[in-house]
Design a protein around this motif. Structure first.
Motif, PDB file in Angstrom:
ATOM      1  N   TRP A 268       0.841  -1.191   0.000  1.00  0.00           N
ATOM      2  CA  TRP A 268       0.000   0.000   0.000  1.00  0.00           C
ATOM      3  C   TRP A 268       0.880   1.245   0.000  1.00  0.00           C
ATOM      4  O   TRP A 268       1.862   1.347   0.745  1.00  0.00           O
ATOM      5  CB  TRP A 268      -0.911   0.012   1.235  1.00  0.00           C
ATOM      6  CG  TRP A 268      -1.854  -1.141   1.253  1.00  0.00           C
ATOM      7  CD1 TRP A 268      -3.030  -1.283   0.587  1.00  0.00           C
ATOM      8  CD2 TRP A 268      -1.673  -2.356   2.001  1.00  0.00           C
ATOM      9  NE1 TRP A 268      -3.598  -2.496   0.855  1.00  0.00           N
ATOM     10  CE2 TRP A 268      -2.795  -3.183   1.725  1.00  0.00           C
ATOM     11  CE3 TRP A 268      -0.702  -2.826   2.877  1.00  0.00           C
ATOM     12  CZ2 TRP A 268      -2.956  -4.431   2.280  1.00  0.00           C
ATOM     13  CZ3 TRP A 268      -0.850  -4.078   3.431  1.00  0.00           C
ATOM     14  CH2 TRP A 268      -1.977  -4.871   3.134  1.00  0.00           C
ATOM     15  N   ASP A 269       0.497   2.224  -0.809  1.00  0.00           N
ATOM     16  CA  ASP A 269       1.241   3.475  -0.884  1.00  0.00           C
ATOM     17  C   ASP A 269       1.232   4.221   0.447  1.00  0.00           C
ATOM     18  O   ASP A 269       2.186   4.930   0.779  1.00  0.00           O
ATOM     19  CB  ASP A 269       0.658   4.382  -1.968  1.00  0.00           C
ATOM     20  CG  ASP A 269       0.804   3.782  -3.358  1.00  0.00           C
ATOM     21  OD1 ASP A 269       1.530   2.774  -3.486  1.00  0.00           O
ATOM     22  OD2 ASP A 269       0.198   4.311  -4.302  1.00  0.00           O
ATOM     23  N   ALA A 270       0.146   4.080   1.213  1.00  0.00           N
ATOM     24  CA  ALA A 270       0.037   4.810   2.478  1.00  0.00           C
ATOM     25  C   ALA A 270       1.127   4.408   3.466  1.00  0.00           C
ATOM     26  O   ALA A 270       1.503   5.206   4.331  1.00  0.00           O
ATOM     27  CB  ALA A 270      -1.337   4.570   3.096  1.00  0.00           C
ATOM     28  N   SER A 271       1.662   3.192   3.335  1.00  0.00           N
ATOM     29  CA  SER A 271       2.718   2.756   4.240  1.00  0.00           C
ATOM     30  C   SER A 271       4.033   3.488   3.997  1.00  0.00           C
ATOM     31  O   SER A 271       4.919   3.474   4.857  1.00  0.00           O
ATOM     32  CB  SER A 271       2.947   1.245   4.089  1.00  0.00           C
ATOM     33  OG  SER A 271       1.765   0.523   4.359  1.00  0.00           O
ATOM     34  N   ASN A 272       4.172   4.116   2.829  1.00  0.00           N
ATOM     35  CA  ASN A 272       5.433   4.769   2.459  1.00  0.00           C
ATOM     36  C   ASN A 272       5.215   6.222   2.037  1.00  0.00           C
ATOM     37  O   ASN A 272       6.016   6.768   1.288  1.00  0.00           O
ATOM     38  CB  ASN A 272       6.090   3.994   1.315  1.00  0.00           C
ATOM     39  CG  ASN A 272       6.224   2.515   1.615  1.00  0.00           C
ATOM     40  OD1 ASN A 272       6.942   2.109   2.518  1.00  0.00           O
ATOM     41  ND2 ASN A 272       5.518   1.681   0.850  1.00  0.00           N
ATOM     42  N   HIS A 273       4.151   6.838   2.532  1.00  0.00           N
ATOM     43  CA  HIS A 273       3.797   8.197   2.104  1.00  0.00           C
ATOM     44  C   HIS A 273       4.866   9.215   2.481  1.00  0.00           C
ATOM     45  O   HIS A 273       4.981  10.268   1.851  1.00  0.00           O
ATOM     46  CB  HIS A 273       2.477   8.608   2.758  1.00  0.00           C
ATOM     47  CG  HIS A 273       2.587   8.817   4.246  1.00  0.00           C
ATOM     48  ND1 HIS A 273       2.869  10.041   4.808  1.00  0.00           N
ATOM     49  CD2 HIS A 273       2.484   7.943   5.274  1.00  0.00           C
ATOM     50  CE1 HIS A 273       2.921   9.918   6.127  1.00  0.00           C
ATOM     51  NE2 HIS A 273       2.694   8.654   6.429  1.00  0.00           N
ATOM     52  N   PHE A 274       5.662   8.930   3.508  1.00  0.00           N
ATOM     53  CA  PHE A 274       6.625   9.904   4.031  1.00  0.00           C
ATOM     54  C   PHE A 274       7.939   9.912   3.272  1.00  0.00           C
ATOM     55  O   PHE A 274       8.761  10.822   3.468  1.00  0.00           O
ATOM     56  CB  PHE A 274       6.916   9.586   5.502  1.00  0.00           C
ATOM     57  CG  PHE A 274       7.468   8.210   5.719  1.00  0.00           C
ATOM     58  CD1 PHE A 274       8.837   7.991   5.737  1.00  0.00           C
ATOM     59  CD2 PHE A 274       6.623   7.119   5.889  1.00  0.00           C
ATOM     60  CE1 PHE A 274       9.357   6.724   5.926  1.00  0.00           C
ATOM     61  CE2 PHE A 274       7.134   5.849   6.081  1.00  0.00           C
ATOM     62  CZ  PHE A 274       8.503   5.646   6.095  1.00  0.00           C
ATOM     63  N   LEU A 275       8.197   8.947   2.403  1.00  0.00           N
ATOM     64  CA  LEU A 275       9.508   8.818   1.771  1.00  0.00           C
ATOM     65  C   LEU A 275       9.833   9.934   0.776  1.00  0.00           C
ATOM     66  O   LEU A 275      10.942  10.476   0.805  1.00  0.00           O
ATOM     67  CB  LEU A 275       9.624   7.445   1.095  1.00  0.00           C
ATOM     68  CG  LEU A 275       9.824   6.274   2.060  1.00  0.00           C
ATOM     69  CD1 LEU A 275       9.689   4.955   1.328  1.00  0.00           C
ATOM     70  CD2 LEU A 275      11.181   6.368   2.717  1.00  0.00           C
ATOM     71  N   PRO A 276       8.928  10.353  -0.109  1.00  0.00           N
ATOM     72  CA  PRO A 276       9.313  11.389  -1.069  1.00  0.00           C
ATOM     73  C   PRO A 276       9.584  12.742  -0.430  1.00  0.00           C
ATOM     74  O   PRO A 276      10.535  13.431  -0.817  1.00  0.00           O
ATOM     75  CB  PRO A 276       8.110  11.460  -2.021  1.00  0.00           C
ATOM     76  CG  PRO A 276       7.379  10.184  -1.828  1.00  0.00           C
ATOM     77  CD  PRO A 276       7.604   9.799  -0.411  1.00  0.00           C
ATOM     78  N   GLY A 277       8.753  13.151   0.549  1.00  0.00           N
ATOM     79  CA  GLY A 277       8.904  14.495   1.092  1.00  0.00           C
ATOM     80  C   GLY A 277       8.974  14.586   2.595  1.00  0.00           C
ATOM     81  O   GLY A 277       8.983  15.695   3.141  1.00  0.00           O
TER      82      GLY A 277
END
Length: 345
Positions: A268-277
């Protein structure tokens, strides 16, 4: 224009250009690594440093690889330096799995490509765009050149299918014949196809129905295959890079120790939402989360070598693992209760 002797070079768009010269732009690669060091010593946040690397430095390296034949030794040196910096920004020890560097943000990685993969992709793209050039004169010159190379390899007049077989790095029958192969763009494309084929099983194909070449790229997420045709030639780079990222993500998931978390967090993308910014992320969270996902937190139970005591330093439990510290150590039972109540509230 300056008249040059054989072996003399001039800098064209940052690349040494001339007749029978080494095209590896050592000075330009050194400048890129110096800029990477400047990013490392800057006051940017860790996720901003990774973003700056992907935005400003990696495209410069990709541009060099498209315009010249770069030797692998300088690329390996550059890749080693970049890999160490990215692990430093992720607060990971150097023995941590490198797969997390090469996978996409959506799957939990830094989205920084490996230099060897960039080189192979650039060569394949250049060869495919020449063979599928819309200009008929350019295309005829290119087809004649590649057929000449294949003819010297197999010692007979090649067909279109023979060209696709050669570029796919086949060693069957006459394609495995020793000698006759000259160093050229097509031999480099053949070598690049072999190296990428070992990772993502891509290969060249000839469509007899439409009388056009294509590149088959197996999809790792699904059993289907993607064939990039001349009409979709602009999609080749994205397709190859996506397949390579999926390859590294699959390798990471297969690791019994460091891949357990990524088997779930990459869904799920929500698990890694913090990585780009770095959204909604404290510095303490950033320093902890990547070590925790790869099981690299310096706990007694995570030590892989030696006969170190693995008991918990708080409650003397037999194995001080991360799951025990977070969910099983009785010294923190009060914290569990507060966390449970906060979630309910």
């Amino acid at each position: 224009m300056t008249s040059l002797e054989e072996g003399e070079v001039y800098q064209h768009l940052g690349m040494p250009t001339g007749v029978r010269v080494r095209q590896t732009p050592g000075d330009t690669i050194a400048e890129i690594l110096w800029d990477a060091g400047q990013i490392d010593s800057s006051l940017l946040t860790p996720w901003q440093k990774i973003n700056a690397l992907n935005t400003f430095l990696i495209p410069r390296i990709s541009f060099l690889l498209r315009g010249s034949a770069v030797a692998k030794v300088p690329l390996n040196t550059a890749d080693s330096t970049i890999r160490q910096l990215v692990k430093k920004w992720l607060y990971l020890p150097q023995w941590a799995s490198t797969d997390i560097i090469y996978i996409s943000h959506r799957q939990g990685g830094a989205n920084v490509p490996w230099m060897g993969d960039l080189c192979n992709v650039a060569v394949m793209i250049h060869a495919f765009r020449l063979l599928t050039c819309p200009d008929p004169m350019v295309r005829s010159i290119v087809e004649e050149a590649v057929q000449d190379v294949v003819r010297k390899r197999i010692a007979r007049t090649p067909s279109e299918q023979d060209v696709a077989t050669y570029l796919s790095s086949s060693l069957e029958a006459e394609f495995g014949r020793e000698g006759g192969d000259l160093s050229s763009l097509w031999s480099r494309a053949r070598n690049a196809s072999r190296r990428l084929g070992k990772r993502i099983s891509c290969r060249w194909k000839w469509c007899e129905e439409h009388r056009e070449p294509g590149i088959l790229v197996p999809c790792i997420k699904t059993p289907d295959h993607t064939i990039v045709t001349p009409t979709a030639r602009t999609m080749l780079e994205r397709t190859l890079k996506d397949a390579i990222r999926c390859h590294y993500a699959k390798n990471l998931k297969w690791k019994p120790d460091q891949g357990k978390v990524f088997e779930v967090s990459s869904k799920w993308d929500a698990s890694n939402h913090f990585l780009p910014g770095g959204s909604f992320t404290r510095f303490a969270d950033w320093r902890f989360v990547h070590q925790a996902r790869l099981n690299c937190v310096p706990l007694n139970g995570a030590v892989r070598h030696g006969n170190r005591d693995k008991r918990c330093r708080k409650c003397d439990y037999a194995n001080e693992t991360l799951s025990h510290v977070l969910c099983g150590c009785k010294q923190h039972s009060g914290a569990w209760r507060h966390c449970h109540n906060a979630i309910q509230n």
